[in-house]
Design an enzyme around this catalytic site. Structure first.
Site, short mmCIF file in Angstrom:
data_model
loop_
_atom_site.label_atom_id
_atom_site.label_comp_id
_atom_site.label_asym_id
_atom_site.label_seq_id
_atom_site.Cartn_x
_atom_site.Cartn_y
_atom_site.Cartn_z
N ASP A 120 0.86 -1.13 -0.05
CA ASP A 120 -0.01 -0.03 -0.10
C ASP A 120 0.95 1.23 -0.17
O ASP A 120 1.39 1.58 1.25
CB ASP A 120 -1.13 -0.01 1.30
CG ASP A 120 -1.84 1.17 1.36
OD1 ASP A 120 -1.53 2.22 0.55
OD2 ASP A 120 -2.70 1.17 2.07
N ARG A 156 0.08 4.48 2.21
CA ARG A 156 0.29 4.08 3.61
C ARG A 156 1.79 4.24 3.73
O ARG A 156 2.34 4.99 4.65
CB ARG A 156 -0.18 2.93 4.05
CG ARG A 156 0.00 2.42 5.54
CD ARG A 156 0.07 1.19 5.70
NE ARG A 156 1.20 0.27 5.41
CZ ARG A 156 1.93 -0.27 6.28
NH1 ARG A 156 1.51 -0.47 7.57
NH2 ARG A 156 2.99 -0.97 6.20
N GLY A 184 4.25 -2.40 17.66
CA GLY A 184 3.63 -3.08 16.45
C GLY A 184 4.36 -3.08 15.22
O GLY A 184 3.98 -2.73 14.10
N ASP A 223 6.65 -6.65 18.77
CA ASP A 223 5.51 -7.05 18.14
C ASP A 223 5.24 -8.47 18.85
O ASP A 223 6.18 -9.11 19.08
CB ASP A 223 5.51 -7.25 16.76
CG ASP A 223 4.29 -7.09 15.81
OD1 ASP A 223 4.16 -6.30 15.17
OD2 ASP A 223 3.44 -8.00 16.04
N ILE A 256 2.86 -4.99 24.20
CA ILE A 256 3.44 -3.59 24.69
C ILE A 256 2.93 -3.91 26.34
O ILE A 256 3.76 -3.29 27.17
CB ILE A 256 3.27 -2.49 23.92
CG1 ILE A 256 3.79 -1.23 24.50
CG2 ILE A 256 1.54 -2.07 24.00
CD1 ILE A 256 5.14 -1.13 24.31
N GLU A 257 1.45 -4.21 26.47
CA GLU A 257 1.15 -3.94 27.74
C GLU A 257 1.78 -4.89 28.72
O GLU A 257 1.64 -4.52 29.87
CB GLU A 257 -0.29 -4.30 27.79
CG GLU A 257 -1.17 -3.26 26.99
CD GLU A 257 -1.35 -3.67 25.45
OE1 GLU A 257 -0.50 -4.35 25.07
OE2 GLU A 257 -2.11 -3.06 24.85
N GLU A 279 1.87 2.16 13.40
CA GLU A 279 0.72 2.00 12.44
C GLU A 279 -0.30 1.19 12.93
O GLU A 279 -0.03 -0.02 13.05
CB GLU A 279 1.31 1.43 10.93
CG GLU A 279 0.28 1.87 9.70
CD GLU A 279 -0.71 0.84 9.48
OE1 GLU A 279 -1.80 1.07 10.47
OE2 GLU A 279 -0.83 -0.15 8.92
N GLU A 283 -10.48 -2.94 15.08
CA GLU A 283 -9.23 -3.61 15.39
C GLU A 283 -8.81 -3.12 17.15
O GLU A 283 -8.11 -3.83 17.77
CB GLU A 283 -8.37 -3.37 14.56
CG GLU A 283 -6.75 -4.06 14.93
CD GLU A 283 -5.91 -3.93 13.71
OE1 GLU A 283 -4.63 -4.12 13.83
OE2 GLU A 283 -6.23 -3.59 12.51
N SER A 293 -3.67 0.14 22.66
CA SER A 293 -2.15 -0.05 22.89
C SER A 293 -1.23 1.14 22.61
O SER A 293 -0.27 1.36 23.43
CB SER A 293 -1.76 -1.36 22.15
OG SER A 293 -2.66 -2.52 22.15
N HIS A 327 -5.05 0.15 1.23
CA HIS A 327 -5.96 -1.30 1.48
C HIS A 327 -6.91 -1.34 2.58
O HIS A 327 -7.85 -2.06 2.81
CB HIS A 327 -4.69 -2.03 2.05
CG HIS A 327 -4.35 -2.01 3.37
ND1 HIS A 327 -3.59 -0.84 3.75
CD2 HIS A 327 -4.65 -2.51 4.48
CE1 HIS A 327 -3.17 -0.79 4.94
NE2 HIS A 327 -3.91 -2.01 5.49
C1 LIG Z 1 -1.06 -3.00 11.14
S1 LIG Z 1 0.35 -3.58 11.67
C2 LIG Z 1 1.68 -2.86 11.24
C3 LIG Z 1 3.11 -3.37 10.91
C4 LIG Z 1 4.14 -2.51 10.72
N1 LIG Z 1 4.40 -1.40 11.73
C5 LIG Z 1 4.08 -1.79 9.30
O1 LIG Z 1 3.89 -0.66 9.21
O2 LIG Z 1 3.97 -2.50 8.21
C6 LIG Z 1 0.25 -3.83 13.32
C7 LIG Z 1 1.23 -4.70 14.09
O3 LIG Z 1 1.16 -4.27 15.46
C8 LIG Z 1 1.18 -5.63 15.98
N2 LIG Z 1 0.48 -5.16 17.51
C9 LIG Z 1 -0.85 -4.78 17.69
N3 LIG Z 1 -1.15 -4.92 19.13
C10 LIG Z 1 0.06 -4.88 19.72
C11 LIG Z 1 0.36 -4.87 21.25
N4 LIG Z 1 -0.39 -4.42 21.94
N5 LIG Z 1 1.68 -5.36 21.30
C12 LIG Z 1 2.56 -5.58 20.31
N6 LIG Z 1 2.35 -5.68 19.13
C13 LIG Z 1 1.05 -5.36 18.78
C14 LIG Z 1 0.45 -6.58 15.24
O4 LIG Z 1 1.03 -7.92 15.86
C15 LIG Z 1 0.95 -6.20 14.02
O5 LIG Z 1 2.08 -7.15 13.42
#
Ligand SMILES: C[S@@+](CC[C@H](N)C(=O)[O-])C[C@H]1O[C@@H](n2cnc3c(N)ncnc32)[C@H](O)[C@@H]1O
Length: 363
Positions: free
Chosen positions: A70, A73, A97, A119, A147-148, A163, A172, A177, A311
């Site tokens: 994308d 983005r 993430g 992640d 993260i939490e 992101e 979502e 987070s 996307h």
């Molecule tokens: C939308 S993707 C973005 C991936 C990457 N930053 C990118 O821009 O291509 C969000 C990512 O955040 C991770 N994620 C979501 N909530 C999270 C959390 N609370 N702690 C750690 N990772 C998290 C998901 O596993 C996912 O890989």
């Protein structure tokens, strides 16, 4: 994001059972029941229990291919980071993430001193290989975990980049987070990127699509199945709508300042006001979001029908019966967005216009 429907997420009944169980455990642990059963605690507890399916969706390379390809983005993040290099000098960055680590690599290339990338999904193991492959392992420290629940190598960072946006921005629930990370790990006066988002709505007159999706049920091989129309219109669809079929002005429903917003921002109620720019039949309301990096060299992008498709496409709220408007008519009402009761990462959106109260699910 749950960029695809995740059937593994649990039903409301299961969640309520889990909530009770978790609350009992917390009470047995000696915590105060009133505190531990607060909505925030319950949401957190349910999420911890149900998130395996959510994180599994991010383990496969396919979803990362979709996000990375994308261009709107990914190049927006790249430009925000690489066109503002002065901001990154000597700074420690948290990439919340990180997925494949693309934003961490942008931050490292932009001059950040150190990047902590986290992640919970298994894609992190590939991110570790990717950082090595690009000779950035000395700058980027990758951690597997939520993260939490994870202790970071340093408590506070200067910049958080993430992101986290889902369909209609808030689907979502990853914003929770981001807010957690901001409140626990961002140094006073630190920067959160992106720093601002808005959600907007327009009216669409796409009678062909309405015929395909809604009117279809009036005559199926000569039989009537009109009861299904009602079901169909309760599920918001995700698709790119034709910009030339937008027949109203735009209404900004809500704006989020990431530096101050709270987890309750997912639940909002806003006035809807749309002026017809031409005569026609509104067959759907369409929601989308815009994202802003308010930096010395600002960057923004839109997921709206008039912009290059992303996307996230647009979120389409189909009407069972179109609303006929004439140029200059002003349609007023309210839009309410809430966390879905069945799934804390899903949304329930209600659009009220004169004579109609329309309820939609984003699941
Ligand atoms: C939308 S993707 C973005 C991936 C990457 N930053 C990118 O821009 O291509 C969000 C990512 O955040 C991770 N994620 C979501 N909530 C999270 C959390 N609370 N702690 C750690 N990772 C998290 C998901 O596993 C996912 O890989």
């Amino acid at each position: 994001m749950i960029r695809e429907k995740d059937s593994e997420l649990k039903t409301m009944t299961e969640n309520v059972e889990k909530m009770r169980h978790i609350t009992q455990e917390l009470v047995a642990d000696g915590r105060n029941e009133a505190d531990s059963a607060s909505p925030a605690h319950c949401i957190k507890a349910i999420k911890m229990e149900c998130d395996e399916g959510y994180f599994n969706t991010y383990s496969h390379f396919g979803i990362h291919h979709e996000m990375l390809s994308d261009h709107v983005r990914t190049s927006s993040y790249r430009d925000a980071l690489l066109h503002n290099t002065a901001l990154w000098k000597d700074k420690t960055v948290l990439d919340l993430g990180c997925g494949t680590g693309i934003l961490s690599m942008f931050a490292a290339s932009a001059g950040a001193q150190k990047v902590i990338a986290i992640d919970q999904s298994d894609i992190i193991y590939h991110a570790m290989d990717i950082a090595r492959e690009n000779k950035l392992s000395d700058k980027i420290q990758l951690l597997k975990g939520r993260i939490e629940d994870t202790e970071l190598p340093q408590k506070c960072v200067d910049i958080i980049v993430s992101e986290w946006m889902g369909y209609f921005l808030l689907f979502e629930g990853m914003l929770d987070s981001v807010i957690y990370a901001r409140d626990h790990h961002l140094t006073e006066g630190g920067l959160l990127l992106p720093n601002r988002c808005s959600i907007s709505m327009i009216g669409l007159a796409d009678t062909d699509r309405h015929a395909e999706l809604v009117e279809f049920w009036t005559d199926v091989y000569g039989y009537r199945m009109t009861c299904l129309k009602h079901e169909v219109v309760q599920e918001a669809t995700i698709e790119v709508v034709p910009a030339n079929k937008v027949i109203t002005s735009t209404c900004v429903l809500t704006e989020l300042d990431l530096s101050t917003c709270s987890t309750s921002s997912l639940d909002f109620s806003s006035e809807l006001k749309l002026e017809a720019i031409t005569d026609g039949s509104i067959t759907a309301f369409v929601g989308y979001f815009d994202v802003f990096f308010d930096l010395p060299r600002p960057v923004s992008f839109s997921t709206g029908p008039h912009a290059t498709p992303t996307h996230w496409k647009q979120t389409v709220f189909l009407l069972e019966e179109p609303i006929i408007v004439q140029q200059g008519d002003v349609l007023t009402g309210t839009v309410t967005c809430q966390r879905a009761r069945r799934d804390v990462r899903a949304l329930s959106v209600t659009i009220s216009v004169p004579g109609r109260k329309l309820k939609f699910n984003l699941t």
